[in-house]
Design an enzyme around this catalytic site. Structure first.
Site, short mmCIF file in Angstrom:
data_model
loop_
_atom_site.label_atom_id
_atom_site.label_comp_id
_atom_site.label_asym_id
_atom_site.label_seq_id
_atom_site.Cartn_x
_atom_site.Cartn_y
_atom_site.Cartn_z
N CYS A 49 0.93 -1.33 0.00
CA CYS A 49 0.06 -0.16 -0.20
C CYS A 49 0.81 1.27 -0.07
CB CYS A 49 -0.95 0.03 1.22
SG CYS A 49 -1.77 -1.67 1.33
N ASP A 81 -3.10 -2.89 7.38
CA ASP A 81 -4.38 -3.53 7.74
C ASP A 81 -4.49 -4.95 7.36
OD1 ASP A 81 -4.86 -1.12 8.81
OD2 ASP A 81 -6.93 -1.44 8.56
N CYS A 122 -2.09 3.16 3.03
CA CYS A 122 -2.90 2.08 3.74
C CYS A 122 -3.75 3.13 4.72
CB CYS A 122 -2.28 1.27 4.46
SG CYS A 122 -3.05 -0.11 5.05
N ASP A 123 -5.03 2.34 5.03
CA ASP A 123 -6.17 2.80 5.48
C ASP A 123 -6.14 3.79 6.53
OD1 ASP A 123 -7.03 0.69 4.24
OD2 ASP A 123 -8.10 -0.17 5.90
N LYS A 124 -5.16 3.88 7.58
CA LYS A 124 -5.48 4.88 8.49
C LYS A 124 -4.61 6.15 8.32
CE LYS A 124 -7.91 1.90 10.49
NZ LYS A 124 -7.84 0.85 9.44
N CYS A 194 -5.43 -1.98 -1.22
CA CYS A 194 -6.34 -2.84 -1.68
C CYS A 194 -7.17 -2.29 -2.47
CB CYS A 194 -6.90 -3.24 -0.57
SG CYS A 194 -5.53 -4.02 0.76
N GLU A 443 -10.50 -5.00 13.25
CA GLU A 443 -11.66 -5.31 12.24
C GLU A 443 -11.52 -6.81 11.93
OE1 GLU A 443 -10.19 -1.55 9.02
OE2 GLU A 443 -9.74 -3.57 8.59
N SER A 469 -13.59 -4.53 8.21
CA SER A 469 -12.96 -3.96 6.93
C SER A 469 -13.85 -3.27 5.94
CB SER A 469 -11.86 -5.22 6.47
OG SER A 469 -11.32 -4.99 5.11
#
Length: 556
Positions: A49, A81, A122-124, A194, A443, A469
């Protein structure tokens, strides 16, 4: 440029020692007049990511220099994640959001810098960047590294979601070892986050509709040649924002937040967007309630046919016309509100430039939606007095009832799922996974994906004080508040209690006397008594308010 923040460290005779140190890193006398811009990177090669963000920083710096600024580099942690999912390490994911936001604030405020470009993946890392910009309120821009390209196997496009689901299929003997390994080897072909409308791509789109990222930039896939040109332009755009004093709180308004929620709803985006947008709003001092998500979702059909519930991936959305096309559809249907963006143009002007690919099928019209109702619901009741979040992507059910199957942790539940111990009609309850009790609000993708792989996801419900997720789908309900660790009713549910869920009525109730059970309750012993995990558990607030550890800005 006069009256720069960085004058505090560079201007006047008393600042000669600071200038001496800055000369050591390459600044010359004429450079002291330039705005100093942080290029804050969340690069790591621990996962795809964020692995190319170091390369993406090069054109960002070049754009800043070309526009008359002096770029300086900083770095923050990032937690993958996808890699930590289902493990103890997943507890660090949401915690990292707070640490990244704090790191950006400390580096930028500590050095009295004039602006910041945050590179995220990535996500956060994405909401963390927005939280920091809202908190500091200095010119800033968010540059998303981009989505991964689809993997390929047996003529099918793959994402990491397919690998998680293959684990469940393998446990049920639907596929063999060789097929699981083939999916594993094919799913992630290179750099990028992702590939579905999972949390990273959802939040990247949200940044665009908040006005913190230029329209179109975040849609460009990680490995596309166009990414470098867009990154260079982002550096230039940031310098223009510095000169014009365009500030994040000019962008993060009630209108912009509603635009972001509408875009999330219309693309059946990750439920994590709820948690993060609430946190961003609070950092910006905007009164923004969790019930807005339910209100908008009830009146906004899903027009983006995107995974996990739909057919297509972020790469397909980019080729179809990207976020601008989604925004154009919203504007045409009267669903987009007036708001400013970091480019200086309005959101209306930005979406008017959308170019729709001929015969694309990814973004539909509102007259022919994927689903007539948006992908979120906010429920209240015996089980969630402060509210909880239901994800409606991938199914049309609005009601569910059944006996509770209660688990005290994700691992305990996954073990039973993996051994085919869940029955059709069960309401799975996973407690003690909230922001404090987890800690870290993990998650539940390993569980939901395994249920998908076993063809059970449409026949069970799953409720937790943890999160899901963006790749999860099915009748899943998270963010239950108050959480079990704080004595929320979810702590007192027992096996066999009948659970009733009604999305239209916005209720989630339990046929049991939870109040009498609460009388003998004592708080659980904290899982961690020292270090970052313990500090987070002590400070973190309710999921219904964004699960913040900071002291949010409030208007006088």
């Amino acid at each position: 440029m006069t009256n720069k923040n960085s004058d505090a460290i560079l201007k006047g005779n008393a600042r000669a020692p600071a200038r001496a140190m800055m000369r050591a890193v390459g600044m010359q006398t004429e450079d002291f007049k330039k705005p100093i811009i942080a290029v804050f990177n969340t690069w790591t090669n621990m996962g795809p990511c964020n692995m190319d963000l170091d390369k993406l920083a090069v054109p960002v710096r070049a754009g800043i220099r070309a526009a008359g600024g002096w770029p300086v580099d900083f770095n923050a942690i990032a937690i993958s994640d996808g890699i930590t999912m289902g493990s103890e390490g997943m507890r660090a994911s949401l915690m990292s959001r707070e640490v990244i936001a704090d790191s950006i604030e400390l580096a930028v405020r500590g050095h009295s810098l004039d602006g910041v470009v945050v590179l995220v993946g990535c996500d956060k890392t994405i909401p963390a960047a927005a939280m920091a910009l809202a908190r500091m309120n200095i010119p800033g821009i968010i540059v998303y590294g981009g989505s991964i390209k689809p993997g390929k196997h047996a003529g099918k496009d793959l994402s990491v979601q397919d690998v998680f689901e293959a684990v469940g299929a393998h446990a049920s003997h639907i596929i063999d070892d060789a097929e699981l390994e083939a999916v594993e080897k094919s799913a992630c072909p290179g750099a990028g986050a992702c590939g579905g409308q999972f949390t990273a791509n959802s939040m990247a789109m949200a940044m665009t509709f908040l006005g913190l990222s230029p329209m179109g930039l975040n849609d460009i896939p990680a490995t596309s040649d166009a990414k470098n040109d867009a990154a260079f332009k982002a550096g230039e755009t940031l310098m223009d924002a510095v000169r014009e004093n365009r500030l994040p709180r000019h962008m993060i308004t009630d209108n912009a937040l509603r635009n972001a929620v509408t875009a999330m709803t219309a693309t059946a985006a990750s439920t994590n967007a709820i948690l993060h947008l609430l946190a961003i709003a609070r950092e910006a001092g905007v009164e923004f309630d969790i019930d807005v998500f339910d209100e908008i979702s009830r009146s906004t059909p899903v027009i983006g046919d995107l995974k996990p519930g739909g057919q297509y991936m972020a790469f397909d959305l980019y080729e179809a016309g990207g976020s601008a096309l989604v925004g154009k559809r919203l504007k045409e249907d009267g669903r987009l509100l007036a708001a400013a963006t970091v480019t200086g143009r309005s959101i209306f002007e930005e979406v008017d430039d959308a170019v729709e690919a001929p015969k694309q099928k990814v973004v539909r019209s509102f007259s022919s939606p994927v689903k007539s109702r948006g992908g979120y619901g906010i429920l209240y009741g015996d089980l969630a007095p402060e509210g909880c979040v239901v994800k409606l992507a991938g199914h049309g059910a609005l009601n569910f009832s059944g006996p509770a199957r209660v688990f005290n942790s994700e691992e305990a539940c996954f073990e039973v799922v993996e051994n085919n111990g869940i029955q059709k009609g069960d309401v799975i309850i996973i407690k003690n996974e909230g922001p404090c009790g987890g800690p870290g609000m993990r998650e539940m993708l390993a569980v939901t994906a395994a249920l998908v792989g076993q063809n059970l996801i449409d026949d069970v419900a799953l409720i937790t004080d943890g999160r899901f997720s963006g790749a999860s789908y099915g009748f899943v309900i998270g963010h239950v508040a108050p959480e079990a660790a704080h004595g929320g009713p979810i702590a007192f549910v027992k096996n066999g209690d009948m659970i009733s869920i009604d999305v239209e009525a916005r209720t989630i109730n339990v046929d049991a006397d939870l109040k009498s059970r609460a009388q003998s309750w004592t708080p659980p012993v904290p899982k961690y008594t020292s270090g970052a995990y313990a500090k987070y558990a002590k400070l973190v607030g309710s999921a219904s308010k964004g699960a913040l550890t900071s002291f949010p800005f409030s208007k006088p």
